[in-house]
Design a protein around this motif. Structure first.
Motif, short mmCIF file in Angstrom:
data_model
loop_
_atom_site.label_atom_id
_atom_site.label_comp_id
_atom_site.label_asym_id
_atom_site.label_seq_id
_atom_site.Cartn_x
_atom_site.Cartn_y
_atom_site.Cartn_z
N ASP A 1 2.30 -7.51 5.77
CA ASP A 1 1.06 -6.89 5.29
C ASP A 1 1.19 -6.20 3.94
O ASP A 1 0.20 -6.04 3.24
CB ASP A 1 0.62 -5.79 6.28
N ARG A 2 2.38 -5.73 3.62
CA ARG A 2 2.42 -4.72 2.57
C ARG A 2 3.78 -4.64 1.89
O ARG A 2 4.76 -5.23 2.33
CB ARG A 2 2.11 -3.36 3.20
N VAL A 3 3.77 -3.82 0.82
CA VAL A 3 5.03 -3.38 0.23
C VAL A 3 5.53 -2.26 1.13
O VAL A 3 4.81 -1.34 1.47
CB VAL A 3 4.79 -2.87 -1.20
N PRO B 1 1.95 -8.48 -3.62
CA PRO B 1 1.96 -7.85 -2.30
C PRO B 1 1.28 -8.68 -1.22
O PRO B 1 1.52 -8.47 -0.03
CB PRO B 1 1.21 -6.53 -2.51
N ARG B 2 0.45 -9.62 -1.59
CA ARG B 2 -0.27 -10.42 -0.61
C ARG B 2 0.33 -11.83 -0.48
O ARG B 2 -0.34 -12.77 -0.05
CB ARG B 2 -1.76 -10.54 -0.99
N SER C 1 4.57 -3.52 -8.16
CA SER C 1 3.37 -3.77 -8.96
C SER C 1 3.72 -4.39 -10.31
O SER C 1 2.88 -5.01 -10.97
CB SER C 1 2.58 -2.48 -9.15
N GLN D 1 9.19 -6.20 0.90
CA GLN D 1 7.85 -6.58 1.37
C GLN D 1 7.94 -7.07 2.80
O GLN D 1 8.90 -7.73 3.18
CB GLN D 1 7.29 -7.74 0.52
N PRO E 1 6.71 0.99 2.39
CA PRO E 1 6.57 2.26 1.67
C PRO E 1 7.90 2.96 1.39
O PRO E 1 8.84 2.85 2.17
CB PRO E 1 5.73 3.12 2.63
N GLU F 1 6.43 0.66 -4.13
CA GLU F 1 5.07 0.26 -4.47
C GLU F 1 4.91 0.07 -5.98
O GLU F 1 4.31 -0.90 -6.45
CB GLU F 1 4.05 1.29 -3.97
#
Ligand SMILES: Cc1ncc(C[n+]2csc(CCOP(=O)(O)OP(=O)(O)O)c2C)c(N)n1
Ligand SMILES: [Mg+2]
Length: 785
Positions: A191-193, A329-330, A248, A188, A195, A244
């Protein structure tokens, strides 16, 4: 390690996790700042490294090891220092408070001992690599120091920063077996996982650069599941799962988790996990090696065993490990709620009375902490070199000469100095010869860890590479230049040997390494860097090679003294003074200024200047007075009333300039004399020291509500309330404040657009730097009065 020891470490890491989390929580919830600005902090990024850092400090590191901690794990670092007894309890609720714990580890501002500052991601990661390169140099020149391992704990998204790969790829950093990077592989970023699956790319890049790569992917639970019949298929499925999808899973439980885990899985996987209960499934599939203490310790041992190249460990971790925000993720800046913190405290068996307690010293965990404190305690290091740098090398020039050439000559001279010479170390990003380091290199040789055979003979440049060489050559990376200079300048602390580091770089490309320049000086490093050649005076090279804003950069950088000499003797005095200050000598007595505690930036030129005007000033003022003024920042190169006694009642103007443009300024002064105007010419040798002197008196006035005085450095060179024209081969803005400082109108001339190719005269004409324009500017300044 015995199971008992692992249990003790586990207890310690739980406490580290608690303290790190609570430190951030207290910063946000226990203090009222009253300004409406969120305090912030990073509980998830911290949790991610708790296991790796607990294993390091409580079971692996030695006193001589040096560690860079990724910026967002500073709460973990301070929690550990607290548990070791190196940090007072009063700091714990003061993260991000004035005088408290810094948001990101800081060598200069934190109360506990930080080895490397971090904050701008990528730089702190690379710093230990250059510290290790510095140690290799120190060992080769001054005898082996006690062995150190140089460790960097870095976030996985930090690997996106280009400076990481510049550092890894440079030949100057190859073969450093005492370096270990630990990548907190939580997949991570902010902003994000991240990719896809990047591990194969990263591994390939490190291996191509000759690094030893270790992956700590799975914990004991998953390892056991893989060992069961059919377990390989389970492993293949988890390995193949995109980041991703894997991430999750952290937010799910029960049948929903099972469904998501099996989404896209080949036939048979469902059967393999059928016997795992809903309750156990989460802990199983998220059991990563970066939270397995034994697995981490094994990885460190594997790195120790490889001594001929740097190592990198990819530790698979969970961002937010052990917290309710794990894997979300956040979660980068997410803060636990007060209820969640209360639950965590209770789960630790702590209360609001005991929450900040250290480990019970009688408990096995407390005993380990006490023993580790002893094991990690360091002897003090001496910053001063204890040698005397001469005030001058006595460099003399009969013919016109450029500052760049004088710079090379002064260094050669200092290299011959019995006392000083051996501590000089130069470095350049593939521009050593074009910045006049060739003389120094001929004299001292190029550094290489082992003797290298020379295949060509060049009488002009002897490029002999050996462990005795005192020039460290870098590939074309200005980032690496400033990272290395930064570490050479901290060698007294990180390698127990003060040095006199000198770097050179084309002036426009200072900007290319600017963040690393800042990084070094924010870290308290001391070195000399020469930006050369500079400005549009590098006329034929065109706009891409002509620096304009660098003078402002030098002037404004904290921890950097910016100097721009024009004449041979002024450069000689300033360079000797700078090296003297770095060696730990006293502050320039003349200025009565506080000792400068930082780096020196010399902005130089290849334009040969006639030295006669300077010699005239020297005859007028005498060496002692002149040197004092030059070092303080300015002197009167031409005193109009002495040069043109008949102009004693004429209108007066003062032309202030730095560096290569002085011939035009002198010509303008002569033209003005013909027109009946008395023009003093002031050679500003250090805009920075002048500005600081001015600011000091102003601030003094502001703070005490009194009328500020004119500082001595300005008073000796400038006439009070006489109009000024400033002339600079740099942005006109850098000198524009001088009008205010002398209390008169100013017309600043300089270069405020991109340059282009041409002759010096062509370009000076384009930018209003020819004598005619300076004369007109002088008339304007007088008229504005
Ligand atoms: C040069 C720079 N650019 C941007 C940032 C803002 N920033 C801080 S952390 C971060 C993401 C870091 O992700 P990673 O390295 O994976 O760390 P972790 O997941 O452990 O928090 C970003 C973009 C920064 N600190 N420095
Ligand atoms: Mg990350």
């Amino acid at each position: 390690m015995t199971q008992h020891d692992l249990d003790v470490l586990d207890e310690i890491q739980r406490r580290v996790l608690w303290l790190a989390t609570r430190i951030v929580d207290a910063a946000n919830h226990d203090r009222a700042t009253g300004d409406g600005v969120k305090v912030g902090g990073h509980q998830a990024s911290s949790a991610s490294l708790v296991t790796a850092m607990t294993a390091l400090w409580f079971a692996h590191l030695d006193a001589e090891d040096r560690v860079a901690v990724k910026p967002h794990a500073s709460p973990v670092f301070h929690a550990i220092q607290y548990l070791l007894g190196n940090l007072d309890r009063s700091y714990l609720p003061r993260l991000r408070a004035r005088g408290g714990l810094q948001s990101y580890p800081s060598r200069t501002k934190d109360p506990d001992e930080v080895d490397f500052s971090t904050g701008s991601v990528g730089l702190g990661a690379a710093a230990p690599l250059f510290a290790a390169a510095t140690r290799r140099y120190v060992d080769a020149h001054f005898g082996a120091r006690p062995h150190s391992r140089f460790v960097a704990l870095i976030g996985d998204a930090e690997l996106d920063e280009g400076n990481i790969w510049e550092a890894v790829a440079d030949p100057a950093t190859t073969g450093l077996g005492n370096v270990m990077w630990l990548v907190d592989f939580n997949r991570q970023s902010l902003d994000r996982v991240v990719p896809g699956i990047r591990i194969n790319q990263w591994r390939g890049q490190f291996e191509a650069a000759g690094w030893h790569v270790v992956e700590v992917k799975y914990g004991r639970r998953l390892a056991e599941a893989y060992a069961r019949p059919g377990g390989e298929a389970l492993r293949d499925w988890i390995d193949a799962m995109p980041n991703e999808q894997y991430q999750s899973l952290f937010g799910l439980t029960g049948p929903a988790l099972r469904k998501q885990f099996l989404d896209g899985a080949p036939a048979g996987i469902a059967d393999l996990i059928e016997s795992v209960s809903d309750e156990d499934l989460g802990p199983l599939v998220t059991d990563l090696g970066g939270h397995d203490l034994q697995a981490m310790l094994d990885a460190y041992a594997q790195c120790d065993a490889v001594t001929d190249r740097p190592s990198v460990v990819f530790a698979y971790t969970v961002k937010g490990w052990g917290l309710p925000i794990a894997g979300n993720p956040r979660n980068h800046s997410a803060l636990l709620s007060t209820e969640q913190v209360d639950a965590l405290r209770a789960a630790q068996g702590l209360t609001s009375e005991t929450e900040w307690d250290r480990l019970d010293p009688a408990s096995p965990a407390g005993i380990r902490a006490g023993a580790r404190r002893e094991a990690l305690s360091r002897a003090p290091r001496e910053r001063a070199l204890g040698v005397t740098v001469p005030e001058s090398t006595g460099v003399r020039a009969t013919k016109p000469i450029s500052t760049q050439e004088v710079f090379g000559r002064v260094l050669v001279d200092l290299a011959r100095d019995r006392e000083v010479g051996r501590y000089l170390v130069t470095t350049a990003p593939d521009v050593a010869t074009s910045t006049n380091l060739a003389g120094f290199i001929n004299k001292t040789g190029v550094f290489a860890p082992t003797e290298q055979r020379s295949w060509t003979e060049d009488r002009m440049l002897r490029w002999t590479e050996s462990p005795a060489g005192q020039h460290i050559e870098l590939g074309i990376s200005e980032m690496n230049l400033f990272l290395l200079l930064g570490q050479l300048g901290l060698s007294w602390d990180l390698s127990g040997q003060p040095l006199l580091p000198v770097g050179t770089v084309y002036d426009p490309f200072v900007l290319r390494g600017l963040d690393a320049f800042l990084y070094g000086t924010y870290s308290g490093s001391r070195f000399v860097v020469a930006g050369t050649p500079s400005g549009i005076t590098l006329a034929p090279e065109g706009g891409a090679h002509q620096s304009t804003i660098t003078a402002s950069v030098g002037l404004e950088l904290p921890g950097v003294t910016f100097v721009e000499p024009a004449y041979a003797a002024t450069l000689d005095w300033l360079l000797c003074d700078a090296l003297g200050q770095i060696a730990g000598g006293s502050a320039p007595a003349a200025t009565a200024a506080p000792a400068e505690d930082g780096a020196y930036y010399f902005r130089l030129s290849t334009r040969p200047l006639d030295q006669a005007p300077f010699e005239a000033a020297r005859a007028r003022l005498g060496d002692a007075v002149l040197r004092r003024q030059v070092v303080a920042g300015a002197y009167r190169l031409v005193d109009a009333h002495q040069a043109y006694p008949h102009l004693v009642d004429a209108p007066v103007v003062q032309l202030a300039a730095s560096g290569a443009v002085l011939p035009e300024v002198l010509a303008a002064a002569a033209e003005l004399a013909d027109e009946g105007i008395a023009a003093h010419v002031v050679d500003v040798t250090s805009l920075d020291r002048l500005y600081r002197a001015w600011q000091r008196t102003l601030r003094q006035g502001v703070r005490t509500a009194t009328v500020p005085s004119v500082p001595g450095a300005l008073r000796s060179a400038f006439a009070d309330r006489v109009p000024v024209v400033t002339v600079h081969d740099a942005a006109s803005h850098a000198m524009a404040w001088l009008g205010s400082a002398v209390g008169a109108p100013a017309v600043p001339l300089g270069v405020d657009e991109f340059g282009q190719s041409g002759s010096v005269a062509d370009l000076y004409e384009l930018h209003d730097l020819l004598p005619g324009s300076i004369v007109n500017a002088a008339l304007a300044a007088i008229a504005l009065r």
